[in-house]
Design a protein around this motif. Structure first.
Motif, PDB file in Angstrom:
ATOM      1  N   GLY A  91       0.796  -1.215   0.000  1.00  0.00           N
ATOM      2  CA  GLY A  91       0.000   0.000   0.000  1.00  0.00           C
ATOM      3  C   GLY A  91       0.829   1.265   0.000  1.00  0.00           C
ATOM      4  O   GLY A  91       0.500   2.230   0.690  1.00  0.00           O
ATOM      5  N   THR A  92       1.898   1.274  -0.794  1.00  0.00           N
ATOM      6  CA  THR A  92       2.785   2.433  -0.868  1.00  0.00           C
ATOM      7  C   THR A  92       2.700   3.058  -2.256  1.00  0.00           C
ATOM      8  O   THR A  92       2.651   2.345  -3.263  1.00  0.00           O
ATOM      9  CB  THR A  92       4.243   2.019  -0.595  1.00  0.00           C
ATOM     10  N   GLU A  93       2.704   4.382  -2.299  1.00  0.00           N
ATOM     11  CA  GLU A  93       2.716   5.062  -3.590  1.00  0.00           C
ATOM     12  C   GLU A  93       4.090   4.915  -4.230  1.00  0.00           C
ATOM     13  O   GLU A  93       5.123   5.165  -3.599  1.00  0.00           O
ATOM     14  CB  GLU A  93       2.372   6.542  -3.429  1.00  0.00           C
ATOM     15  N   LEU A  94       4.096   4.519  -5.498  1.00  0.00           N
ATOM     16  CA  LEU A  94       5.347   4.311  -6.225  1.00  0.00           C
ATOM     17  C   LEU A  94       5.790   5.557  -6.974  1.00  0.00           C
ATOM     18  O   LEU A  94       6.981   5.866  -7.024  1.00  0.00           O
ATOM     19  CB  LEU A  94       5.182   3.158  -7.224  1.00  0.00           C
ATOM     20  N   ALA A  95       4.826   6.255  -7.591  1.00  0.00           N
ATOM     21  CA  ALA A  95       5.188   7.405  -8.417  1.00  0.00           C
ATOM     22  C   ALA A  95       3.952   8.195  -8.798  1.00  0.00           C
ATOM     23  O   ALA A  95       2.831   7.676  -8.787  1.00  0.00           O
ATOM     24  CB  ALA A  95       5.908   6.940  -9.682  1.00  0.00           C
ATOM     25  N   HIS A  96       4.168   9.477  -9.128  1.00  0.00           N
ATOM     26  CA  HIS A  96       3.169  10.315  -9.790  1.00  0.00           C
ATOM     27  C   HIS A  96       3.595  10.429 -11.248  1.00  0.00           C
ATOM     28  O   HIS A  96       4.762  10.706 -11.529  1.00  0.00           O
ATOM     29  CB  HIS A  96       3.130  11.727  -9.198  1.00  0.00           C
ATOM     30  N   LEU A  97       2.670  10.242 -12.169  1.00  0.00           N
ATOM     31  CA  LEU A  97       3.003  10.356 -13.581  1.00  0.00           C
ATOM     32  C   LEU A  97       2.073  11.340 -14.276  1.00  0.00           C
ATOM     33  O   LEU A  97       0.879  11.395 -13.977  1.00  0.00           O
ATOM     34  CB  LEU A  97       2.882   8.994 -14.286  1.00  0.00           C
ATOM     35  N   THR A  98       2.630  12.099 -15.193  1.00  0.00           N
ATOM     36  CA  THR A  98       1.837  12.894 -16.114  1.00  0.00           C
ATOM     37  C   THR A  98       1.888  12.191 -17.460  1.00  0.00           C
ATOM     38  O   THR A  98       2.977  11.980 -18.009  1.00  0.00           O
ATOM     39  CB  THR A  98       2.394  14.320 -16.245  1.00  0.00           C
ATOM     40  N   VAL A  99       0.730  11.784 -17.974  1.00  0.00           N
ATOM     41  CA  VAL A  99       0.699  10.917 -19.153  1.00  0.00           C
ATOM     42  C   VAL A  99      -0.227  11.493 -20.215  1.00  0.00           C
ATOM     43  O   VAL A  99      -1.068  12.350 -19.949  1.00  0.00           O
ATOM     44  CB  VAL A  99       0.225   9.497 -18.778  1.00  0.00           C
TER      45      VAL A  99
END
Length: 282
Positions: A91-99
Motif C-alpha cells: 500500500g505504498t505510492e510508487l510514483a506520480h506520472l503525467t501521461v
C-alpha cells in the motif's frame, strides 16, 4: 516559524498516513496532501471546461471492480493526464506520472522501495484523481481495495484469454505462470468465490466443470518459467465420503483448468473446508 496546533484526531490521521506512505515527517505528509489537492483542483477545472464525452479510461474500466482504480495493464486512457501508481502488496505510492492519452504502456517495471517487490504492469495499480484516496486512507481500506483490484484484473484477464478476447494474444501458459509467481510472492489468501490463478501444496480445489475435488499433495517438477506438475489425490465427490485416486497432474492440464476458470479453493493447507467455515481475515 509559527506553530500550528491540531486536534489529536487530526494528528493521528497524519501519523497513519506518514507511516503508511513512509514519509519522513508530518510536514512531508501535509505537503503531499496539499499537492494532491492542487492537482485535484486543476482536474476539476479541466473537467468543468471540457465537453461531456466518454473517455478511454471509462470505456476500458466499465467491467472493473472500482472506479478510478485500475491495474496499469488494462489502462489506455486517463481523464486528467495524472496517474498515481501504487504497490498493492504494502500500500505504498510508487510514483506520480503525467501521461498522454492513449497511454500505450506495453512494458512497465519497477521495484517498490518499501517492500522490495518487483512489479510490472500486471500488478501495479493506477489511481486516478476521481478516486477518494484520502478517505480510503482514513478508513484504512485502501490496501484491501488495491488487492481486490489486482485479483479482479487477473480473473477477468484469464477469462478473456480463454474466449480469445484479448487484443495482444498473450501466451496463456506464460500469463498463468506470471500470475502464480505474484500470488506466491505476495502471499495473498485467495477469495473462495474467485477461480484460482495457481495451486498450492496442501490445498484442495473443486473443479466446477466436473464437481471433482483435487487435493494437491506435492510438486513433482521445478520449472523456472512454467507451471509445475503436481502429485494429487482426485476425489469424485466430497473428500470426506468419496473414493480417491492418486495421480500426477501435469502443468499443462493445470494451466488449462486455470485459464478456463474451473478451480475454486475448497480448503487451504492445514485448515478446515472453507465452505464450512468462515473465510479467514487476510
Amino acid at each position: 516559524m509559527g506553530t500550528i496546533r491540531v486536534r489529536d484526531w487530526t494528528k493521528e490521521q497524519i501519523e497513519q498516513i506518514r507511516d503508511a506512505e513512509s514519509h519522513s515527517s508530518h510536514d512531508s505528509v501535509i505537503k503531499s496532501l496539499l499537492k494532491d489537492r492542487k492537482i485535484a483542483e486543476y482536474a476539476d477545472d479541466v473537467v468543468g471546461d471540457a465537453p461531456e464525452t466518454i473517455t478511454d479510461s471509462r470505456v476500458n474500466s466499465a467491467d472493473t471492480a472500482f472506479d478510478d482504480l485500475t491495474v496499469l495493464g488494462e489502462l489506455s486512457g486517463v481523464d486528467s493526464g495524472v496517474l498515481f501508481l501504487w504497490c498493492p502488496n504494502c500500500g505504498t505510492e510508487l510514483a506520480h506520472l503525467t501521461v498522454d492519452t492513449p497511454l500505450g504502456l506495453s512494458v512497465f517495471e519497477t521495484e517498490c522501495q518499501r517492500c522490495l517487490t518487483h512489479l510490472d504492469r500486471h500488478v501495479i495499480v493506477a489511481i486516478e484523481i476521481g478516486y477518494p484516496l484520502e478517505q480510503k486512507l482514513v478508513d484504512d481500506s485502501l490496501q484491501d481495495e488495491l488487492r481486490e483490484c489486482v485479483v479482479d484484473y487477473w480473473d477477468r484477464t484469464l477469462d478473456s484469454v480463454a474466449v480469445g478476447a484479448v487484443d495482444d494474444d498473450p501466451d496463456p501458459e506464460r500469463l498463468v505462470w506470471q500470475f502464480d509467481q505474484y500470488r506466491r510472492e505476495l502471499s495473498w489468501e485467495w477469495p473462495v468465490d474467485v477461480p484460482v490463478v495457481g495451486c498450492t501444496a496442501g490445498a484442495t480445489y473443486r473443479n466446477t466443470a466436473t464437481d471433482e475435488y483435487l487435493e494437491i499433495i506435492e510438486p513433482v517438477s521445478e520449472h523456472r518459467n512454467a507451471m509445475d506438475s503436481f502429485k494429487i489425490r482426485r476425489y469424485s465427490g466430497d473428500p470426506d465420503t468419496a473414493a480417491s485416486e492418486t495421480e500426477i497432474l501435469d502443468g499443462a492440464t493445470i494451466t488449462e483448468h486455470i485459464v478456463n476458470r474451473r478451480l475454486l479453493i475448497e480448503s487451504r493447507p492445514d485448515s478446515a473446508s472453507l465452505s464450512e467455515s468462515a473465510e479467514p481475515t487476510p
